[in-house]
Design an enzyme around this catalytic site. Structure first.
Site, PDB file in Angstrom:
ATOM      1  N   GLY A   1      -6.330  -5.815   2.491  1.00 45.78           N
ATOM      2  CA  GLY A   1      -6.988  -5.174   3.625  1.00 45.78           C
ATOM      3  C   GLY A   1      -8.481  -5.368   3.555  1.00 45.78           C
ATOM      4  O   GLY A   1      -9.262  -4.451   3.822  1.00 45.78           O
TER       5      GLY A   1
ATOM      6  N   ASN B   1      -5.851  -1.610  -0.768  1.00 50.75           N
ATOM      7  CA  ASN B   1      -6.572  -0.961   0.325  1.00 50.75           C
ATOM      8  C   ASN B   1      -5.875  -1.070   1.679  1.00 50.75           C
ATOM      9  O   ASN B   1      -6.180  -0.322   2.592  1.00 50.75           O
ATOM     10  CB  ASN B   1      -7.979  -1.571   0.430  1.00 50.75           C
ATOM     11  CG  ASN B   1      -8.743  -1.075   1.627  1.00 50.75           C
ATOM     12  OD1 ASN B   1      -9.085   0.116   1.723  1.00 50.75           O
ATOM     13  ND2 ASN B   1      -9.024  -1.961   2.580  1.00 50.75           N
TER      14      ASN B   1
ATOM     15  N   TYR C   1       2.160   8.133   7.425  1.00 48.38           N
ATOM     16  CA  TYR C   1       0.971   7.642   6.723  1.00 48.38           C
ATOM     17  C   TYR C   1       0.633   8.505   5.508  1.00 48.38           C
ATOM     18  O   TYR C   1       0.368   7.994   4.416  1.00 48.38           O
ATOM     19  CB  TYR C   1      -0.211   7.616   7.698  1.00 48.38           C
ATOM     20  CG  TYR C   1      -1.505   7.100   7.131  1.00 48.38           C
ATOM     21  CD1 TYR C   1      -1.656   5.755   6.812  1.00 48.38           C
ATOM     22  CD2 TYR C   1      -2.595   7.947   6.935  1.00 48.38           C
ATOM     23  CE1 TYR C   1      -2.862   5.266   6.309  1.00 48.38           C
ATOM     24  CE2 TYR C   1      -3.798   7.469   6.439  1.00 48.38           C
ATOM     25  CZ  TYR C   1      -3.928   6.127   6.127  1.00 48.38           C
ATOM     26  OH  TYR C   1      -5.115   5.658   5.632  1.00 48.38           O
ATOM     27  N   ALA C   2       0.642   9.814   5.686  1.00 46.14           N
ATOM     28  CA  ALA C   2       0.326  10.709   4.575  1.00 46.14           C
ATOM     29  C   ALA C   2       1.361  10.583   3.462  1.00 46.14           C
ATOM     30  O   ALA C   2       1.018  10.662   2.280  1.00 46.14           O
ATOM     31  CB  ALA C   2       0.229  12.152   5.063  1.00 46.14           C
TER      32      ALA C   2
ATOM     33  N   SER D   1     -10.609  -7.456   5.213  1.00 50.39           N
ATOM     34  CA  SER D   1     -11.358  -8.085   6.303  1.00 50.39           C
ATOM     35  C   SER D   1     -12.279  -7.139   7.060  1.00 50.39           C
ATOM     36  O   SER D   1     -13.146  -7.576   7.814  1.00 50.39           O
ATOM     37  CB  SER D   1     -10.391  -8.737   7.296  1.00 50.39           C
ATOM     38  OG  SER D   1      -9.553  -7.759   7.895  1.00 50.39           O
TER      39      SER D   1
ATOM     40  N   ALA E   1       2.975   7.862   2.693  1.00 51.62           N
ATOM     41  CA  ALA E   1       2.681   6.614   1.998  1.00 51.62           C
ATOM     42  C   ALA E   1       1.484   6.767   1.072  1.00 51.62           C
ATOM     43  O   ALA E   1       1.502   6.295  -0.079  1.00 51.62           O
ATOM     44  CB  ALA E   1       2.422   5.498   3.014  1.00 51.62           C
ATOM     45  N   LYS E   2       0.435   7.417   1.547  1.00 48.43           N
ATOM     46  CA  LYS E   2      -0.755   7.590   0.713  1.00 48.43           C
ATOM     47  C   LYS E   2      -0.493   8.552  -0.443  1.00 48.43           C
ATOM     48  O   LYS E   2      -1.058   8.394  -1.537  1.00 48.43           O
ATOM     49  CB  LYS E   2      -1.922   8.081   1.571  1.00 48.43           C
ATOM     50  CG  LYS E   2      -2.429   7.039   2.566  1.00 48.43           C
ATOM     51  CD  LYS E   2      -2.881   5.764   1.880  1.00 48.43           C
ATOM     52  CE  LYS E   2      -3.565   4.801   2.842  1.00 48.43           C
ATOM     53  NZ  LYS E   2      -4.024   3.562   2.172  1.00 48.43           N
TER      54      LYS E   2
END
Length: 241
Positions: A11, A77, A141-142, A13, A144-145
């Site tokens: 990640g 990232n 998302y949470a 870029s 996964a994090k």
């Protein structure tokens, strides 16, 4: 003085990944960046275009990288957000978000680990998120994090005697394209985030990158298994407007 190292960043870029790439390159390190599309402004190292959602391709590319380079550190990232209220979350969306956030992280570390072990030095950095403490519309998302935070603790224990540290940085609301894609300037979403930040502002990618850079350094050799919140105080508790 820290010697030159080679760091692999997913990640890379834009946003935090690009800011960290610039900081590491400016410090004299070799940086290998991976993302779906190359940054428009050029990359301060070697860039590889790769769809990080394609697990077989990711595994193959990481093997090639570690055969060609001495990878001293891995920064996981890459992130994918699919905002949904609880009744709308589908198992397909959950699987997609977990796959993109977690598969590259696992594969990148597994590929670089033999070299790190052989040299007795390594740095693994997982970019987590303040959302692990609870944010609406972040079921996938949470989760996964939060898994990345768990990876951090488990891997740190496994590697503690081998000269390899594993840490996480959990940014609060940060001025990135990913954040802006879901929270336009002046939007209700932005205001909701800022209401929980005691400093009453968004973080800048460079500020997150600075914290990550320290944890990747020789000076941080006695720090492992930790999650550092870089969030303007948001993780302390609820802030009032």
């Amino acid at each position: 003085m820290n010697q030159q190292r080679t760091f692999l960043i997913t990640g890379a870029s834009k946003g935090i990944g690009f800011a960290l790439s610039e900081r590491l390159a400016s410090a004299g390190h070799h940086v290998i960046g991976i993302a779906r599309h190359a940054p428009e402004q050029g990359y301060p190292g070697q860039f590889i275009a790769l769809d990080l959602a394609d697990t077989p391709a990711v595994q193959q590319q990481f093997s090639k990288i570690n055969a060609a380079f001495r990878v001293d550190g891995v920064i996981n990232n890459v992130g994918l957000v699919r905002p949904q209220w609880l009744p709308d979350v589908t198992t397909d969306t959950l699987d997609e978000v977990l796959r993109v956030n977690l598969h590259p992280a696992l594969l990148a570390v597994q590929s670089a680990l033999p070299g790190m072990r052989a040299r007795g030095w390594g740095r693994i950095m997982n970019i987590a998120s303040l959302t692990v403490l609870g944010v609406p519309q972040r079921t996938s998302y949470a989760a996964a994090k939060a898994a990345l935070v768990s990876f951090t603790r488990s891997w740190a224990l496994e590697l503690a005697t081998q000269g390899i540290t594993v840490n996480a940085v959990a940014p609060g609301p940060t001025e990135t394209a990913l954040f802006r894609a879901n929270n336009a300037a002046g939007s209700e979403g932005e205001q909701r985030y800022l209401a929980g930040v005691p400093m009453k502002r968004l973080g800048q990618p460079e500020e997150i990158a600075a914290a990550a850079q320290f944890l990747l350094s020789d000076d941080a050799g006695f720090i492992t298994g930790q999650t550092l919140y870089v969030d303007g105080g948001a993780s302390i508790g609820v802030s009032q407007l």
